[in-house]
Design a protein around this motif. Structure first.
Motif, short mmCIF file in Angstrom:
data_model
loop_
_atom_site.label_atom_id
_atom_site.label_comp_id
_atom_site.label_asym_id
_atom_site.label_seq_id
_atom_site.Cartn_x
_atom_site.Cartn_y
_atom_site.Cartn_z
N GLN A 121 -6.87 62.95 -16.90
CA GLN A 121 -5.76 62.53 -17.77
C GLN A 121 -4.70 63.61 -17.77
N THR A 122 -3.54 63.24 -18.02
CA THR A 122 -2.48 64.23 -18.15
C THR A 122 -2.81 65.13 -19.35
N GLY A 123 -2.61 66.41 -19.15
CA GLY A 123 -2.91 67.37 -20.22
C GLY A 123 -4.27 68.02 -20.09
N ASP A 124 -5.11 67.53 -19.19
CA ASP A 124 -6.42 68.15 -18.96
C ASP A 124 -6.25 69.54 -18.35
N PHE A 125 -7.14 70.45 -18.77
CA PHE A 125 -7.17 71.76 -18.11
C PHE A 125 -8.08 71.67 -16.90
N ILE A 126 -7.56 72.11 -15.79
CA ILE A 126 -8.31 71.99 -14.54
C ILE A 126 -8.48 73.37 -13.91
N ARG A 127 -9.71 73.65 -13.49
CA ARG A 127 -9.95 74.86 -12.71
C ARG A 127 -10.10 74.43 -11.26
N ALA A 128 -9.26 75.01 -10.41
CA ALA A 128 -9.25 74.56 -9.02
C ALA A 128 -9.17 75.75 -8.09
N ALA A 129 -9.58 75.53 -6.88
CA ALA A 129 -9.53 76.58 -5.86
C ALA A 129 -8.28 76.40 -5.01
N VAL A 130 -7.69 77.52 -4.58
CA VAL A 130 -6.50 77.44 -3.74
C VAL A 130 -6.91 76.94 -2.36
N LYS A 131 -6.28 75.86 -1.97
CA LYS A 131 -6.60 75.28 -0.67
C LYS A 131 -5.66 75.82 0.39
N ASP A 132 -4.40 75.91 0.02
CA ASP A 132 -3.43 76.36 0.99
C ASP A 132 -2.18 76.86 0.26
N ILE A 133 -1.52 77.89 0.83
CA ILE A 133 -0.27 78.38 0.25
C ILE A 133 0.79 78.34 1.35
N ASP A 134 1.88 77.70 1.04
CA ASP A 134 3.02 77.73 1.94
C ASP A 134 4.00 78.76 1.38
N GLY A 147 -8.91 80.32 -1.45
CA GLY A 147 -10.21 80.56 -2.07
C GLY A 147 -10.09 81.15 -3.46
N ASP A 148 -8.92 81.63 -3.87
CA ASP A 148 -8.74 82.12 -5.24
C ASP A 148 -8.80 80.95 -6.23
N ILE A 149 -8.98 81.30 -7.47
CA ILE A 149 -9.09 80.24 -8.49
C ILE A 149 -7.83 80.23 -9.35
N LEU A 150 -7.34 79.05 -9.56
CA LEU A 150 -6.19 78.88 -10.44
C LEU A 150 -6.58 77.94 -11.57
N VAL A 151 -5.96 78.17 -12.73
CA VAL A 151 -6.19 77.26 -13.85
C VAL A 151 -4.84 76.65 -14.25
N THR A 186 -1.31 74.12 -2.61
CA THR A 186 -2.21 72.98 -2.78
C THR A 186 -3.57 73.52 -3.20
N VAL A 187 -4.19 72.79 -4.11
CA VAL A 187 -5.50 73.22 -4.61
C VAL A 187 -6.53 72.13 -4.32
N SER A 188 -7.78 72.51 -4.54
CA SER A 188 -8.87 71.60 -4.23
C SER A 188 -9.92 71.72 -5.33
N LEU A 189 -10.63 70.63 -5.56
CA LEU A 189 -11.75 70.67 -6.49
C LEU A 189 -13.09 70.72 -5.76
N GLN A 190 -13.03 70.75 -4.43
CA GLN A 190 -14.26 70.87 -3.66
C GLN A 190 -14.79 72.29 -3.74
N GLN A 191 -16.08 72.41 -4.04
CA GLN A 191 -16.69 73.74 -4.17
C GLN A 191 -16.57 74.54 -2.88
N ALA A 192 -16.56 73.81 -1.77
CA ALA A 192 -16.57 74.47 -0.48
C ALA A 192 -15.30 75.27 -0.22
N SER A 193 -14.25 74.95 -0.93
CA SER A 193 -13.00 75.63 -0.65
C SER A 193 -12.89 76.97 -1.38
N LEU A 194 -13.89 77.30 -2.21
CA LEU A 194 -13.89 78.61 -2.88
C LEU A 194 -14.24 79.71 -1.89
N SER A 195 -13.70 80.89 -2.14
CA SER A 195 -14.15 82.03 -1.33
C SER A 195 -15.60 82.33 -1.69
N HIS A 196 -16.33 82.91 -0.76
CA HIS A 196 -17.79 82.89 -0.89
C HIS A 196 -18.31 83.69 -2.08
#
Lengths: 798, 257
Positions: free
Chosen positions: A177-190, A119-123, A197-207
């Motif tokens: 495209q390669t080089g784009d800045f992406i803001r994504a939510a952490v989906k899972d950490i091994d 649920g954390d955000i990574l850029v 793994t990250v996700s762009l689905q809003q639902a995966s953000l912490s509330h």
């Protein structure tokens, strides 16, 4: 005591600390409960005693505060994601401190894998796009955790399933495209294989981060702490302190308050390690606001007391000032509000007093005096409204008064009365409607009726004409009540006594008006004259005692008014009316009293003369007490009439006086005509609408009661004749006219029912009698002639 | 300059005036020790009054700094310390834009000295007290050459707290009341003149250090310690000095109260 925290501390400080702790907290039962648990921990402690024993001593001594669960005021606060807007930066957003600390690569990597959560955000920046998703090189964290991750060579996979698709046929990956800045939510950490793994689905953000938009971000929207750390990394001279001081947020004057809230420390009940400053030791009544409140109340009460003192000595302005001061010091001070309300009520500003009482009751619903006064004032207001014909509103007020105090006799009485009146009026209206219907059917009689009405109207017009100069006529009538006395009056004297006369005239007018009320009421009741007399005497006892409300009690003391405001002014006028009426009631009663006395003691003239003087002076007083505004008009008229009076020939006056005399003699029922006239006058002089309404009603009454009225006049005619005869004999003797004696004689002959006549004499005859003595003999003879002439004229129609 | 101490009526004097007793015949060391205790008590008074007046931490800190700076230049014999303290509170309210009314200050002080007493009447005594507070405020201003705004450690501490927080696992942080403890330590600093002897950053770092230490929170260590990064010129010796001064104040509490 917080066992986990204590264990953590023990692990850190080791054996020596544990011993100190045991020593310092022996008397703490909380510690004794956990001490056995802690023994194990201290044994396996790794500490080498690097801290000074003083610090350990301090921690041990303050352990009960430090490890008390209540010490922690911060509740688990959800981290809010700040909008990364440089302009709105409320505090200095600093780059991650490990950047300056130069923490090793491994440690930082380990720390990140330890602390990063779902649920954390990574850029990151896209470095590789495959058919199953794309890979990000992580640049920084955003929201929740602030870490320096750029040089950790971390990559994260965003699977194609985690990219929200916009259309069914498009390949979602084609948008990136390669080089784009992406803001994504952490989906899972091994954590073992170190894969993210990250996700762009809003639902995966912490509330608490739900409002953050995921997806492509432009370079300018990268987190501030990241851009600052990039700068810091590029320039080795940049230090934490320098960046801190260059930030907007650092110079924000309310940064302390903002950050305190953010870290969750209360600044109104600040924490302290000092035992004497524990917030639980502070009592609420020692706080400034509590003391101030108490103090204000006591200061205000002092003012109220002073105001009541003034009030008792009738210094109403000073009292009002004190009350207002009290309310300035302590708004909504109940005592001040009640006192001011009472004062308002006394001054006649009933609406204001009601609002004051209500405010007082709002803050203190059980205040006895407030309740009592409000009840009385409501009844008072109800009576006012009743007079303005606003019966329903008045009824509402009575009901409210009863709801405050259901045992209030006045309110009960008034309510029952008004319900009766309302019912009566409804019935009357119905009858009127029925009558009109009758009229419509019988057209034959209507012609006759019309004639009658026309006749009546003519008569009315005549009367109106008279009433136009009614003050003058009343003036003359009062003087001429015994004709000989009027004949002795001269122009010069009238000039001399002009002022006095005008006053007495007004007084007598009032008399008439009031007696008209009485009589009209009496007529309504259809009682005989004797009954009337009895009633009058009854009223002697009834009227002088005004209703016991505070309001009426003070209405009668004129005093300087507070009627500055419009609304109040209106009320004042109404009040003035009431006041006058009530005064008249009591006054007429007094004079009637006097009459009955005088009839009994015919021979003690001197005594009576004295009393007459009294009554005269009383009438003057009464005059002064009357409200100025309402009298202005009539006074003006009176002046005019006076002038006219003087200009006109005596004969004119005489002809009028003839009629007057008749009426005078015929007692109060005859006077009612006058009263009607005077009330007409008030109507014409453009009084308030309510007044005219009242008069209209009066007219209706009159027409209906005409018959009984006439009968009364007939009755009195016989007595009149007797009086006439007496007067003639007097005149034949050719004596100098002595009005007072004359009236005495009249009185003696008519011990009952001569009230009004006598009254008129008593007011005016004294000065006249005296003046006569001062006149030169030639004038006296002229007067005699005039008197004789008048008599002849008066006797003529008989 | 005539001291306003003579105008302070007995109702506002604390019951124990032991700092006055035997001042003349005591030696220098004992005297300074007594002065420190006096100032500790008066600062306690300022803190308590501040809380009861609803003042924030920074104005209270300013009041204490004003108080300590005043006694740097004036002798304790010349002026009534509690009156100076009241005026400091009043002046600090103005300096830090949190105005407090003299009436409230007088009320709270009066109740502090006569606990449980009825509030002051609005009489001549009240106005005399008020006058003396205002006069003393002018005296303080002149003594300090009108330099009455100070930099406080509060701002530093809060920013440090946030920075340190991101070094710690969020769950460990939320379990540990470091913010409260460091804030309490910082406020307690103002009981003594140490608050003007040390620079604000050092005080902030020292209080944070002591708080972390108290709970045994360990931070990652790189080339530099975390405190070295936050303030370039701070050394362990500085921190230890501040901490030891602070711990002395806590010892003082047991002696004074």
């Amino acid at each position: 005591m917080d066992r986990d925290l204590l264990r953590q501390c023990l692990t850190y400080h080791g054996e020596s600390f544990f011993n100190k702790l045991k020593c310092e907290q022996t008397e703490n039962p909380d510690f004794q409960a956990v001490v056995s648990d802690l023994c194990k921990v201290s044994c396996e402690s790794k500490s080498d005693g690097q801290d000074s024993p003083l610090v350990e001593q301090f921690i041990a001594r303050k352990a009960d505060i430090l490890f008390c669960p209540a010490w922690k005021t911060t509740t688990r606060q959800e981290e809010e994601h700040e909008e990364d807007d440089d302009a709105a930066e409320p505090y200095a957003i600093m780059p991650p401190v490990e950047l300056f600390m130069e923490v090793s690569y491994e440690e930082r990597r380990a720390m990140l894998y330890r602390d990063l959560e779902k649920g954390d955000i990574l850029v990151g920046r896209i470095n590789n796009i495959r058919e199953y998703g794309f890979f990000l090189t992580l640049l920084c964290t955003a929201g929740g955790l602030k870490r320096d991750v750029e040089d950790l060579e971390l990559s994260a996979l965003c699977h194609i399933r985690e990219i929200p698709s916009t259309g069914s046929h498009d390949d979602p990956l084609s948008y990136f495209q390669t080089g784009d800045f992406i803001r994504a939510a952490v989906k899972d950490i091994d954590r073992y294989q170190e894969k993210i793994t990250v996700s762009l689905q809003q639902a995966s953000l912490s509330h608490n981060l739900e409002h953050v938009k995921l997806g492509v971000v432009p370079r300018e929207e990268l987190p501030i702490h990241y851009s600052r750390s990039v700068c810091a990394a590029a320039d080795s001279t940049e230090t934490y302190e320098r960046i801190l001081k260059s930030c907007h947020g650092y110079h924000n004057p309310s940064v302390v308050a903002y950050l305190l809230e953010k870290v969750g420390v209360s600044d109104t009940h600040p924490p302290s390690m000092m035992r004497g400053l524990q917030s639980k030791l502070f009592q609420e009544e020692d706080f400034a606001s509590a003391i101030r409140k108490k103090q204000s109340a006591s200061w205000a009460l002092k003012c109220v007391r002073a105001g009541v003192g003034y009030f008792k000595h009738s210094h109403h302005v000073e009292a009002m000032n004190e009350y207002n001061k009290a309310l300035d010091i302590d708004t909504n001070n109940v005592e001040a509000l009640v006192a001011r309300g009472a004062l308002y009520a006394n001054k006649g500003s009933i609406m204001k007093s009601i609002s004051d009482f209500e405010l007082a009751l709002k803050t203190c619903p059980d205040h006895r005096n407030a309740k009592k006064y409000l009840c009385q004032t409501l009844v008072e207001r109800g009576k006012q409204l009743e007079e303005q014909e606003k019966l329903v509103t008045a009824e509402g007020l009575y009901r409210r008064a009863l709801s405050l105090d259901d045992s209030n006799p006045e309110a009960q009485e008034a309510l029952s009365k008004i319900t009766d009146t309302i019912q009566k009026s409804i019935r009357l209206r119905e009858e009127a409607v029925a009558k009109e219907q009758d009229k419509a059917t019988s057209s034959q009689i209507s012609a006759e009726k019309l004639r009658k009405i026309l006749k009546e109207e003519k008569r009315m017009k005549k009367k109106r004409k008279r009433s136009a100069s009614s003050s003058s006529s009343s003036n003359t009538s009062s003087r001429n009540s015994s004709p000989s006395s009027s004949s002795s009056s001269s122009r010069r004297r009238s000039k001399k006594k002009k002022k006095k006369r005008r006053r007495s005239e007004r007084g007598s007018k009032r008399h008439r008006r009031i007696s008209s009320r009485e009589s009209s009421r009496r007529r309504e009741e259809g009682k005989s004259e004797k009954d009337r007399k009895v009633k009058e005497e009854d009223e002697v006892e009834w009227y002088p005692a005004p209703p016991n409300t505070a309001a009426t009690f003070l209405n009668q003391k004129g005093g300087p008014g507070f009627g500055e405001e419009e609304e109040e002014g209106e009320v004042m006028v109404k009040d003035a009316d009431d006041r006058r009426i009530s005064q008249l009631y009591s006054l007429s009663a007094a004079s009637e009293d006097e009459e009955s006395d005088s009839s009994r003691r015919e021979n003690k003239r001197r005594e009576r003369e004295e009393r007459r003087k009294n009554s005269l002076s009383r009438s003057l007083e009464r005059e002064e007490r009357g409200s100025r505004e309402s009298l202005d008009k009539s006074r003006e008229r009176g002046r005019e009439d006076n002038r006219k009076d003087r200009r006109d020939s005596d004969s004119k006056r005489r002809s009028r006086s003839d009629e007057n005399r008749k009426r005078k003699v015929s007692c109060s029922s005859a006077e009612s005509e006058y009263s009607r006239k005077s009330s007409f006058k008030s109507e014409y002089s453009g009084n308030s609408g309510s007044a005219s309404k009242r008069v209209e009603r009066g007219m209706r009454h009159d027409s209906s009661k005409r018959n009984s009225f006439d009968g009364g006049r007939c009755e009195s005619r016989g007595r009149e004749e007797i009086q006439e005869a007496a007067r003639e004999t007097d005149n034949r003797k050719g004596k100098v006219v002595d009005g007072s004696r004359r009236s005495d004689v009249g009185n003696g002959k008519r011990p009952e029912g001569a009230g009004s006549h006598n009254r008129q004499c008593s007011v005016t005859s004294v000065p006249e009698g005296r003046a006569t003595k001062d006149l030169p003999s030639n004038l006296l003879s002229i007067f005699n002639q005039i008197a004789q002439f008048e008599k002849q004229k008066g006797a003529g129609p008989k | 300059m005539e001291g306003p101490s003579s105008r302070l009526p007995p109702s506002l004097l604390p019951a124990s005036r032991d700092w006055m007793v035997g001042r003349r015949d005591s030696g220098g060391d004992a005297e300074s020790d007594r002065d420190i205790k006096t100032h500790f008590r008066v600062c306690r008074f300022i803190m308590e009054t501040g809380v009861k007046l609803g003042m924030r931490s920074v104005p209270v800190a300013t009041a204490c700094v004003l108080y300590h700076r005043f006694w740097e230049r004036a002798s304790v014999h010349a002026y009534e310390p509690y009156l100076v303290a009241m005026s400091c509170v009043y002046l600090a309210g103005k300096v830090e834009e949190q105005h407090t009314r003299t009436r409230d200050i007088l009320n709270v002080s009066h109740r502090y000295f006569n606990s449980g007493s009825a509030p002051l009447e609005c009489d001549k005594e009240f106005w005399d007290l008020r006058d003396s507070v205002v006069q003393c405020e002018l005296l303080i201003l002149r003594q300090l050459n009108f330099q009455v705004s100070f930099e406080h450690p509060h701002k530093y501490l809060l920013h440090y707290l946030l920075s340190v927080k991101s070094l710690v696992n969020r769950h460990a942080w939320s379990r540990t009341p470091i913010a409260e403890t460091s804030w309490a330590l910082l406020r307690d600093c103002y009981h003594g003149a140490m608050c003007i002897r040390h620079i604000p950053q050092h005080i902030a770092i020292a209080t944070l250090h002591l708080a972390l230490n108290s709970y045994g929170v360990e931070l990652p260590v790189g080339e530099k310690e975390w405190w070295q990064v936050l303030c370039v010129d701070v050394t362990k010796a500085h921190i230890d000095a501040v901490v030891s001064d602070l711990l002395q104040l806590y010892d003082m509490e047991a002696k004074c109260v």
